[in-house]
Write a protein that holds these residues in place. Structure first.
Motif, PDB file in Angstrom:
ATOM      1  N   ALA A  95       9.283  -3.387  11.431  1.00  0.00           N
ATOM      2  CA  ALA A  95       8.700  -2.161  10.886  1.00  0.00           C
ATOM      3  C   ALA A  95       9.817  -1.132  10.778  1.00  0.00           C
ATOM      4  N   GLU A 108      10.224   2.223   2.170  1.00  0.00           N
ATOM      5  CA  GLU A 108       9.959   0.796   2.433  1.00  0.00           C
ATOM      6  C   GLU A 108       9.284   0.659   3.787  1.00  0.00           C
ATOM      7  N   ARG A 109       8.292  -0.196   3.863  1.00  0.00           N
ATOM      8  CA  ARG A 109       7.482  -0.291   5.070  1.00  0.00           C
ATOM      9  C   ARG A 109       8.053  -1.253   6.094  1.00  0.00           C
ATOM     10  N   THR A 110       8.814  -2.236   5.632  1.00  0.00           N
ATOM     11  CA  THR A 110       9.234  -3.286   6.543  1.00  0.00           C
ATOM     12  C   THR A 110      10.514  -3.925   6.053  1.00  0.00           C
ATOM     13  N   VAL A 132       4.027  -1.249  -3.492  1.00  0.00           N
ATOM     14  CA  VAL A 132       4.364  -1.597  -2.106  1.00  0.00           C
ATOM     15  C   VAL A 132       5.843  -1.961  -2.030  1.00  0.00           C
ATOM     16  N   ASN A 146       1.276  -6.399   8.968  1.00  0.00           N
ATOM     17  CA  ASN A 146       1.773  -5.457   7.984  1.00  0.00           C
ATOM     18  C   ASN A 146       0.552  -4.966   7.217  1.00  0.00           C
ATOM     19  N   VAL A 183      -1.186  -3.047   4.312  1.00  0.00           N
ATOM     20  CA  VAL A 183      -0.831  -2.626   2.965  1.00  0.00           C
ATOM     21  C   VAL A 183      -2.061  -2.070   2.257  1.00  0.00           C
ATOM     22  N   THR A 200       1.350   1.740   8.873  1.00  0.00           N
ATOM     23  CA  THR A 200       1.926   0.618   8.143  1.00  0.00           C
ATOM     24  C   THR A 200       1.931  -0.668   8.953  1.00  0.00           C
ATOM     25  N   SER A 201       1.667  -0.574  10.256  1.00  0.00           N
ATOM     26  CA  SER A 201       1.662  -1.761  11.114  1.00  0.00           C
ATOM     27  C   SER A 201       0.467  -1.713  12.052  1.00  0.00           C
ATOM     28  N   TYR A 233       5.577   8.499  13.794  1.00  0.00           N
ATOM     29  CA  TYR A 233       5.209   7.133  13.406  1.00  0.00           C
ATOM     30  C   TYR A 233       3.758   6.860  13.773  1.00  0.00           C
TER      31      TYR A 233
END
Length: 314
Positions: A51, A118-120, A162, A184, A186, A256-257, A299
């Motif tokens: 993450a 970016e998420r990951t 995404v 993850n 989304v 996001t996680s 976060y």
């Protein structure tokens, strides 16, 4: 084999152009997975899927400490690096917890576009092949491959907007296997749910665990309604696709996680002691108990524990 691949991509393009499925919240269609037999599985393992968390430098250490206090685990040595293809400087550190890995960035300079969106980060076995495969499966190359201090990276944007980063290390990393696999999470618009699902399934070589057209709306802050939720699993790990109309109360859509823990109440108690804010108190949905929290630095994450058939924590 190459002719089959070209035919598959061409057929998929025609389908998306002429016959795109239309649906709204609470309605369900069945996605079709592109056949791309020429590409091998590019994933390494979910413990290498990080993450990406961006925090201000002044709260960097506090954030890292709060994550370790909440989930346990260890950290790598903190350093200052350039991790973008253009000049920049950031503090960087990995947090290796039993429930997921986090890459933490504390930029000392302005953050170059599009980083931070970016998420990951997914570790891949071959960055060039991953880039070609992502393009073939409907992804756009948002940031072309570039070198970083330990390897190479690329940023991909999938249908629905995404963003994900893929990375490759010159020296292969070795992380301990996870106790539980994080999700993850989304969020995609209703008219792009099938396109995203189809693209990521083809790229990840994963499979649909469930596609629920009437998932409980409490999961997105709308307890009297339902929505569509698709769960995918692959060597990259778990992916929850939340298909909505975008009418989301805060903080839904910001997380996001999702992290699975053995006991949610005990984990939240540790989190509160570490300065973590409980944004959404625990609630039951399907087969688990869930909550949403905000760590120091901003976060936001979902945390959940499985329940038995009577709704009690296991």
């Amino acid at each position: 084999m190459r002719e089959n691949k070209v035919f598959s991509v061409t057929a998929l393009t025609v389908f998306l152009t002429v016959g795109s499925a239309r649906f709204s919240i609470g309605q369900q269609t069945t996605p079709t997975v592109a056949d791309r037999t020429a590409t091998r599985n590019l994933a390494v393992g979910p413990q290498y899927d990080t993450a990406h968390v961006y925090v201000a430098p002044e709260v960097f250490d506090r954030f890292v400490a709060s994550v370790v206090a909440t989930f346990g685990g260890t950290t790598t040595k903190r350093g200052v690096f350039t991790v973008t293809p253009t000049p920049s400087s950031t503090m960087s550190q990995l947090v290796l917890t039993p429930v997921g890995t986090l890459s933490v960035f504390g930029f000392k300079t302005p953050i170059p576009y599009p980083f931070g969106g970016e998420r990951t980060g997914y570790l891949v076995t071959d960055l060039d092949e991953a880039t070609r495969a992502a393009r073939a499966d409907g992804g756009d190359v948002l940031v072309s491959p570039f070198n970083d201090p330990v390897g190479r990276d690329v940023v991909i944007q999938w249908p629905g907007g995404v963003n994900m980063q893929f990375y490759w290390h010159t020296t292969a990393p070795s992380y301990k296997a996870l106790e539980t696999i994080p999700e993850n999470r989304v969020y995609v618009p209703a008219d792009r749910g099938d396109a995203f699902t189809r693209s990521f399934l083809a790229f990840s070589r994963g499979h649909v665990v469930s596609d629920k057209g009437h998932a409980p709306g409490v999961e997105i802050g709308r307890p009297t309604e339902t929505y569509r939720r698709i769960k995918i699993q692959s060597t990259f790990g778990k992916l929850n696709i939340l298909v909505t109309d975008g009418h989301l109360p805060y903080p839904y859509g910001r997380e996001t996680s999702g992290y699975e823990v053995a006991n949610l109440a005990q984990t939240l108690a540790k989190a509160k002691e570490a300065g973590v804010e409980i944004l959404v108190a625990p609630y039951l949905a399907d087969d688990r108990e869930e909550a949403i929290v905000k760590f120091p630095g901003g976060y936001i994450a979902e945390i959940h524990s499985p329940t038995n058939k009577h709704g009690a924590p296991q």
